[in-house]
Scaffold this motif. Structure first.
Motif, PDB file in Angstrom:
ATOM      1  N   ASP A   1      -2.694   2.040 -10.109  1.00 32.08           N
ATOM      2  CA  ASP A   1      -2.546   1.094 -11.207  1.00 32.08           C
ATOM      3  C   ASP A   1      -1.830  -0.135 -10.638  1.00 32.08           C
ATOM      4  N   ASP A   2      -2.503  -1.281 -10.603  1.00 28.49           N
ATOM      5  CA  ASP A   2      -1.938  -2.467  -9.963  1.00 28.49           C
ATOM      6  C   ASP A   2      -0.646  -2.923 -10.623  1.00 28.49           C
ATOM      7  N   GLY A   3      -0.540  -2.748 -11.940  1.00 21.36           N
ATOM      8  CA  GLY A   3       0.685  -3.121 -12.623  1.00 21.36           C
ATOM      9  C   GLY A   3       1.869  -2.278 -12.171  1.00 21.36           C
ATOM     10  N   LYS A   4       1.618  -0.997 -11.936  1.00 17.75           N
ATOM     11  CA  LYS A   4       2.694  -0.118 -11.466  1.00 17.75           C
ATOM     12  C   LYS A   4       3.081  -0.444 -10.023  1.00 17.75           C
ATOM     13  N   LEU A   5       2.132  -0.912  -9.234  1.00 17.15           N
ATOM     14  CA  LEU A   5       2.467  -1.358  -7.881  1.00 17.15           C
ATOM     15  C   LEU A   5       3.404  -2.560  -7.930  1.00 17.15           C
TER      16      LEU A   5
ATOM     17  N   CYS B   1       0.790  -1.242   0.000  1.00 24.15           N
ATOM     18  CA  CYS B   1       0.000   0.000   0.000  1.00 24.15           C
ATOM     19  C   CYS B   1       0.817   1.285   0.000  1.00 24.15           C
ATOM     20  N   PRO B   2       1.800   1.423  -0.874  1.00 26.15           N
ATOM     21  CA  PRO B   2       2.478   2.718  -0.967  1.00 26.15           C
ATOM     22  C   PRO B   2       1.503   3.839  -1.311  1.00 26.15           C
ATOM     23  N   GLU B   3       0.429   3.497  -2.038  1.00 24.43           N
ATOM     24  CA  GLU B   3      -0.561   4.507  -2.426  1.00 24.43           C
ATOM     25  C   GLU B   3      -1.292   5.094  -1.226  1.00 24.43           C
TER      26      GLU B   3
ATOM     27  N   ASN C   1     -11.617   2.373   0.119  1.00 28.08           N
ATOM     28  CA  ASN C   1     -11.561   3.679   0.805  1.00 28.08           C
ATOM     29  C   ASN C   1     -10.453   4.599   0.332  1.00 28.08           C
ATOM     30  N   MET C   2      -9.956   4.410  -0.868  1.00 21.40           N
ATOM     31  CA  MET C   2      -9.031   5.396  -1.420  1.00 21.40           C
ATOM     32  C   MET C   2      -9.821   6.656  -1.771  1.00 21.40           C
ATOM     33  N   LYS C   3      -9.278   7.801  -1.454  1.00 20.66           N
ATOM     34  CA  LYS C   3     -10.009   9.056  -1.647  1.00 20.66           C
ATOM     35  C   LYS C   3      -9.481   9.897  -2.807  1.00 20.66           C
ATOM     36  N   SER C   4      -8.158   9.902  -2.999  1.00 18.50           N
ATOM     37  CA  SER C   4      -7.589  10.814  -3.996  1.00 18.50           C
ATOM     38  C   SER C   4      -7.476  10.180  -5.373  1.00 18.50           C
ATOM     39  N   HIS C   5      -7.210   8.865  -5.430  1.00 24.88           N
ATOM     40  CA  HIS C   5      -6.998   8.193  -6.704  1.00 24.88           C
ATOM     41  C   HIS C   5      -7.026   6.689  -6.467  1.00 24.88           C
TER      42      HIS C   5
ATOM     43  N   GLU D   1       5.407   8.421  -8.365  1.00 21.16           N
ATOM     44  CA  GLU D   1       5.481   6.964  -8.255  1.00 21.16           C
ATOM     45  C   GLU D   1       5.738   6.489  -6.825  1.00 21.16           C
ATOM     46  N   TYR D   2       5.188   7.239  -5.866  1.00 23.92           N
ATOM     47  CA  TYR D   2       5.230   6.837  -4.443  1.00 23.92           C
ATOM     48  C   TYR D   2       6.661   6.614  -3.942  1.00 23.92           C
ATOM     49  N   GLN D   3       7.617   7.352  -4.521  1.00 23.05           N
ATOM     50  CA  GLN D   3       9.018   7.104  -4.185  1.00 23.05           C
ATOM     51  C   GLN D   3       9.341   7.391  -2.722  1.00 23.05           C
ATOM     52  N   ASP D   4       8.528   8.217  -2.057  1.00 18.40           N
ATOM     53  CA  ASP D   4       8.809   8.535  -0.659  1.00 18.40           C
ATOM     54  C   ASP D   4       8.586   7.345   0.265  1.00 18.40           C
ATOM     55  N   VAL D   5       7.913   6.297  -0.224  1.00 21.29           N
ATOM     56  CA  VAL D   5       7.670   5.101   0.585  1.00 21.29           C
ATOM     57  C   VAL D   5       8.815   4.098   0.474  1.00 21.29           C
ATOM     58  N   VAL D   6       9.570   4.169  -0.609  1.00 13.95           N
ATOM     59  CA  VAL D   6      10.575   3.151  -0.913  1.00 13.95           C
ATOM     60  C   VAL D   6      11.588   2.956   0.216  1.00 13.95           C
ATOM     61  N   PRO D   7      12.181   4.000   0.806  1.00 12.30           N
ATOM     62  CA  PRO D   7      13.175   3.760   1.857  1.00 12.30           C
ATOM     63  C   PRO D   7      12.615   2.994   3.054  1.00 12.30           C
TER      64      PRO D   7
END
Length: 297
Positions: free
Chosen positions: A264-268, A216-218, A257-261, A228-234
């Motif tokens: 894309d499962d492939g990008k995850l 769930c980086p999103e 319950n996603m609110k903003s967007h 691309e949710y890069q702030d979650v990677v570390p």
């Protein structure tokens, strides 16, 4: 059965996800996903906090195949409460390729627990996210934990990082394996080596029964999909590299319950090698660990 109308602001799951460029290892498990209804077959709970769109077992299997996965762990969604009918239906239709995490109440009978186990349930979920559930009866949850430990089930715990200090003692009192959803939703605006995340890492380091989903980086990202949710990677990489034998990954489809967007499962899927940069780590994350936790018993 009455017709359910999804919430007006509900975001429907992605209809045409990217085909991932990252090829997952053979036997890979999507270890965190859900089914919703269909509502005309499996009604939503009266006490639910949201009414979602339908997301059927066949649509989940189709996504599994499209993304290149072999198996699923289906987690009971809060919109179904403690009625696990939709979950059990999916497990029984999966030809052994799915396991489940149920929601149960303290008064459940041993016979019903036996039925859930036979269907493929291997854990229960305790939700501590305050906006999704009402006040939690800790004594009741402890009694549930004491019952399921004899079946070698585990407990999935969902909470937000700011609540870990007050929940820490309760979590460490539980007798089973614990699996934390989404790394406890860390605050990624703070340093990965900062005080807040240090408590979560201590929780895992000092309690060998604690696992974590690096999913769930999103939900966790502040930067969002444009970066691309890069702030979650570390954060995810720190957990995977620190505890390689106690991590899992999942899509969280259909992303309740996603609110903003809607992601894309492939990008995850394409983020997995950023979390687990070697083939050995990828195999543990996607194959060895979930198979050990869900299919070895």
């Amino acid at each position: 059965m009455s017709k359910f109308v999804m919430d007006a602001n509900w975001l429907h799951w992605h209809q045409s996800p990217t085909k991932p460029s990252f090829v997952v290892p053979e036997g890979a498990v999507d270890a965190h996903c859900h089914v919703f209804g269909p509502g005309d077959q499996f009604g939503f709970a009266p006490e639910r906090k949201y009414t979602p769109c339908d997301a059927s077992k066949q649509q989940l299997w189709d996504l599994r195949d499209y993304l290149g996965f072999s198996r699923n762990v289906v987690v009971q969604a809060t919109c179904h409460g403690a009625d696990n009918s939709a979950l059990v239906d999916a497990l029984e239709a999966s030809s052994g390729l799915a396991r489940g995490v149920a929601t149960i109440k303290e008064d459940i009978s041993d016979a019903e627990l036996d039925k859930l186990h036979a269907a493929g349930v291997r854990g229960v979920r305790f939700n501590f996210v305050k906006r999704l559930v009402d006040a939690l009866p800790f004594d009741s949850l402890k009694r549930i934990a004491d019952r399921i430990v004899t079946r070698d089930w585990h407990i999935v715990i969902y909470f937000e990082s700011q609540d870990l200090p007050e929940l820490y003692d309760f979590f460490t009192s539980l007798p089973t394996t614990l699996v934390v959803d989404h790394m406890g939703r860390p605050d990624v605006t703070k340093p990965v080596d900062g005080e807040d995340f240090a408590l979560f890492l201590k929780f895992m380091a000092e309690n060998k029964n604690v696992w974590s989903k690096v999913s769930c980086p999103e939900r966790i990202s502040v930067d969002g999909p444009s970066k691309e949710y890069q702030d979650v990677v570390p954060f995810a990489r720190k957990v995977v590299e620190s505890f390689p034998d106690r991590v899992l990954w999942g899509t969280d489809w259909p992303h309740p319950n996603m609110k903003s967007h809607i992601p894309d499962d492939g990008k995850l899927v394409n983020m997995i090698p950023l979390f687990a940069p070697t083939k050995e780590l990828q195999h543990k994350l996607l194959v060895a660990n979930p198979m050990r936790l869900y299919w070895s018993k």
